[in-house]
Design an enzyme around this catalytic site. Sequence first.
Site, PDB file in Angstrom:
ATOM      1  N   LYS A 160      44.277  34.620  21.233  1.00 14.95           N
ATOM      2  CA  LYS A 160      44.485  34.929  19.803  1.00 14.95           C
ATOM      3  C   LYS A 160      44.770  33.609  19.088  1.00 14.95           C
ATOM      4  O   LYS A 160      43.910  32.738  19.074  1.00 14.95           O
ATOM      5  CB  LYS A 160      45.609  35.955  19.655  1.00 14.95           C
ATOM      6  CG  LYS A 160      45.260  37.306  20.315  1.00 14.95           C
ATOM      7  CD  LYS A 160      46.300  38.362  20.031  1.00 14.95           C
ATOM      8  CE  LYS A 160      45.915  39.723  20.570  1.00 14.95           C
ATOM      9  NZ  LYS A 160      46.200  39.896  22.005  1.00 14.95           N
ATOM     10  N   ARG A 172      39.802  34.584  26.987  1.00 10.29           N
ATOM     11  CA  ARG A 172      40.460  35.894  27.027  1.00 10.29           C
ATOM     12  C   ARG A 172      41.286  35.989  28.307  1.00 10.29           C
ATOM     13  O   ARG A 172      40.745  35.802  29.398  1.00 10.29           O
ATOM     14  CB  ARG A 172      39.423  37.022  27.029  1.00 10.29           C
ATOM     15  CG  ARG A 172      38.404  36.949  25.931  1.00 10.29           C
ATOM     16  CD  ARG A 172      37.654  38.240  25.789  1.00 10.29           C
ATOM     17  NE  ARG A 172      38.507  39.223  25.158  1.00 10.29           N
ATOM     18  CZ  ARG A 172      38.803  39.231  23.857  1.00 10.29           C
ATOM     19  NH1 ARG A 172      38.321  38.318  23.037  1.00 10.29           N
ATOM     20  NH2 ARG A 172      39.599  40.149  23.364  1.00 10.29           N
ATOM     21  N   ASP A 186      56.655  40.098  23.900  1.00 11.29           N
ATOM     22  CA  ASP A 186      55.192  39.978  23.991  1.00 11.29           C
ATOM     23  C   ASP A 186      54.785  39.144  22.773  1.00 11.29           C
ATOM     24  O   ASP A 186      54.734  39.641  21.656  1.00 11.29           O
ATOM     25  CB  ASP A 186      54.586  41.382  23.946  1.00 11.29           C
ATOM     26  CG  ASP A 186      53.063  41.360  23.938  1.00 11.29           C
ATOM     27  OD1 ASP A 186      52.482  40.270  23.727  1.00 11.29           O
ATOM     28  OD2 ASP A 186      52.454  42.423  24.124  1.00 11.29           O
ATOM     29  N   GLU A 223      43.095  34.675  46.472  1.00 17.58           N
ATOM     30  CA  GLU A 223      44.287  35.534  46.424  1.00 17.58           C
ATOM     31  C   GLU A 223      45.524  34.748  46.849  1.00 17.58           C
ATOM     32  O   GLU A 223      45.472  33.998  47.835  1.00 17.58           O
ATOM     33  CB  GLU A 223      44.145  36.732  47.357  1.00 17.58           C
ATOM     34  CG  GLU A 223      43.386  37.872  46.740  1.00 17.58           C
ATOM     35  CD  GLU A 223      42.032  38.041  47.373  1.00 17.58           C
ATOM     36  OE1 GLU A 223      41.432  37.000  47.734  1.00 17.58           O
ATOM     37  OE2 GLU A 223      41.588  39.194  47.489  1.00 17.58           O
ATOM     38  N   THR A 232      48.827  36.869  25.432  1.00 18.08           N
ATOM     39  CA  THR A 232      47.408  36.628  25.690  1.00 18.08           C
ATOM     40  C   THR A 232      47.164  35.151  25.401  1.00 18.08           C
ATOM     41  O   THR A 232      48.031  34.465  24.836  1.00 18.08           O
ATOM     42  CB  THR A 232      46.507  37.471  24.772  1.00 18.08           C
ATOM     43  OG1 THR A 232      46.920  37.259  23.419  1.00 18.08           O
ATOM     44  CG2 THR A 232      46.576  38.938  25.108  1.00 18.08           C
ATOM     45  N   TYR A 277      37.169  32.811  45.731  1.00 22.00           N
ATOM     46  CA  TYR A 277      38.255  33.771  45.935  1.00 22.00           C
ATOM     47  C   TYR A 277      39.532  33.005  46.256  1.00 22.00           C
ATOM     48  O   TYR A 277      39.501  32.067  47.059  1.00 22.00           O
ATOM     49  CB  TYR A 277      37.941  34.704  47.105  1.00 22.00           C
ATOM     50  CG  TYR A 277      37.657  36.119  46.656  1.00 22.00           C
ATOM     51  CD1 TYR A 277      38.579  36.788  45.851  1.00 22.00           C
ATOM     52  CD2 TYR A 277      36.490  36.772  47.012  1.00 22.00           C
ATOM     53  CE1 TYR A 277      38.327  38.075  45.420  1.00 22.00           C
ATOM     54  CE2 TYR A 277      36.235  38.068  46.583  1.00 22.00           C
ATOM     55  CZ  TYR A 277      37.160  38.719  45.790  1.00 22.00           C
ATOM     56  OH  TYR A 277      36.927  39.989  45.365  1.00 22.00           O
TER      57      TYR A 277
HETATM   58  N1  DSN Z   1      43.564  44.175  20.389  1.00 20.44           N
HETATM   59  C1  DSN Z   1      44.688  43.311  20.174  1.00 20.44           C
HETATM   60  C2  DSN Z   1      45.123  43.288  18.763  1.00 20.44           C
HETATM   61  O1  DSN Z   1      44.263  43.437  17.940  1.00 20.44           O
HETATM   62  O2  DSN Z   1      46.283  43.123  18.453  1.00 20.44           O
HETATM   63  C3  DSN Z   1      45.811  43.617  21.046  1.00 20.44           C
HETATM   64  O3  DSN Z   1      45.412  44.109  22.265  1.00 20.44           O
END
Ligand code: DSN
Length: 403
Positions: free
Chosen positions: A219, A225, A190, A47, A216, A45
Site C-alpha cells: 500500500k 504484494r 495492523d 521452508e 502489508t 523451496y
Molecule cells: N483491500 C485492502 C484495502 O482496500 O484496505 C485491505 O485488504
Amino acid sequence: MNELLKSYLANETARQNEGLELIASENFASQEVRALCGSVLTNKYAEGFPGKRYYGGCQNIDDVEQLAINLLCDLFGAKYANVQPHSGSSANMITYYALLNPGDTILSLSLDEGGHLTHGSPVNFSAKYYQILHYHLGSDAHIDYDRLEELALEKHPQMILAGFSSYPFEIDFARISAIAKKIDAIFMVDMAHVAGLIAGGVHSSPIPYADVVTSTTHKTLRGPRGGIILTNNEEIIKKINKATFPGLQGGPLENIIGAKAQCFYEASLPAFKAYAEAVVQNTKVTAATFAQLGDIVSGTENHLFLLNTKESFNLTGLQVEKMLEEINVTVNKNMLPGDQERPSVTSGIRIGLAALTTRGLNQDGAKEVAMLIHQYLKGEITKEEAQKRVVLIAKDLKNIEEL
Ligand code: DSN
C-alpha cells in the site's frame, strides 16, 4: 508468453498508465521491486527460516531473507521481524493463531466504521474462531477512546486491535496501549494502510507501543504484494515464527521476500520521506477541494478520505464507482460510519492519493482531479469532456513502467 496473456498484460499496463488510480490501498512498485518478483528466487523451496531450513541449497535465499529482516527492523526501529506472510490477511491470521486460543476475545474497529475484514467481520475466519467485540467512532467520526476503555474494562478481551481500511485520522497508539496494559491484553496494530507514512516519518509509529504489529507491503509502503510482522518481544517472535511455519504456511515466496527487501531499502531513502510528505499534502488538498466545492468529505490526516456521494451528488457509492470507471478514474465504494446502505452499494467512496503521488502528481494536479470528479458527478461536464481531461492529467504523470 501465451498470446492471450500478452494482450491482457498490455491492456492492464495501458489501463494503469492512461487512468487515474485513486484506490487507497494501491500503489505502483518500482522496476526493481517488479524485477525481483519475477526473478529466479521464485524457483527455490526454503521452508524454515534463515540458518534453519528443511531443504539444501538455501545459502543465497538465507542471505536474501536475512537482508529483508534486517532492513525491515532498521526501517521501523523494531527488534524482530518475520517477512514470510503471503499477505496482510495471512499476517493477521498468523498473529491470532500464535497469540490467542480459539474462542478468545478480540476488541477491534468494525468494518463499517473503517476496520478490516480480518478484524472480525462475520463473514471472515476471524469471527468464526474468535469472539469479536467492536469499539466505535464518536459523533466527531474519530475513535471514541473513552468508550473503548469502558468496553475493555468491562469485557476483558485477550487482544485489543488497532488498524483500519478506511479510517482517515491518526490513531492514538499510546492511549490504546495504556488501556491494553490495564487489562493485561495483547495490543496488536495492523498498520497496513499507513506503513509507508510511518516509514517516511509523517505518521506516528506503533512500534514503541504495540506488542505486535502487522502490515502489508504494497500500500503506502510501495512494495510487492505481501505481509510482514514486527515485534520487540523475543517470546512473541518465536511464537509468530512457529505459527508461520509449520503452523500455517509452507514454502515462503522468496522472490517476493527479495522484492520486500528492495522495498524496505527504497523506503529508507530520503526520496521516500519526500514522497510520504507529498502523499499527505496531496490528500489534504484533494479533500479540501471537494469540501470547498460543497461536497461532504470526512477530513483527513493520512493518505485517504471518504466522500459522501449520497449527500453530495445523490448517488450511491456503487453508482459513483461505475461512473468513474467509465472515465478511467478508479475508486472503491465504501461504507460510511452509520451507513444505511448494504456493503455492496454503500453511500460513499474511499479516495487515496498514494498511487498518483508515486507517478508525480503535485498539488495543482490533486486540485484538478477533485474538480474534474466533482463537475462530472454533478453533470456539469459530459462524460466525453471528463474522459479528455483524465487523459491530459495522466499524460503529465510518469509512466508506470519507468518508476
Ligand atoms: N483491500 C485492502 C484495502 O482496500 O484496505 C485491505 O485488504
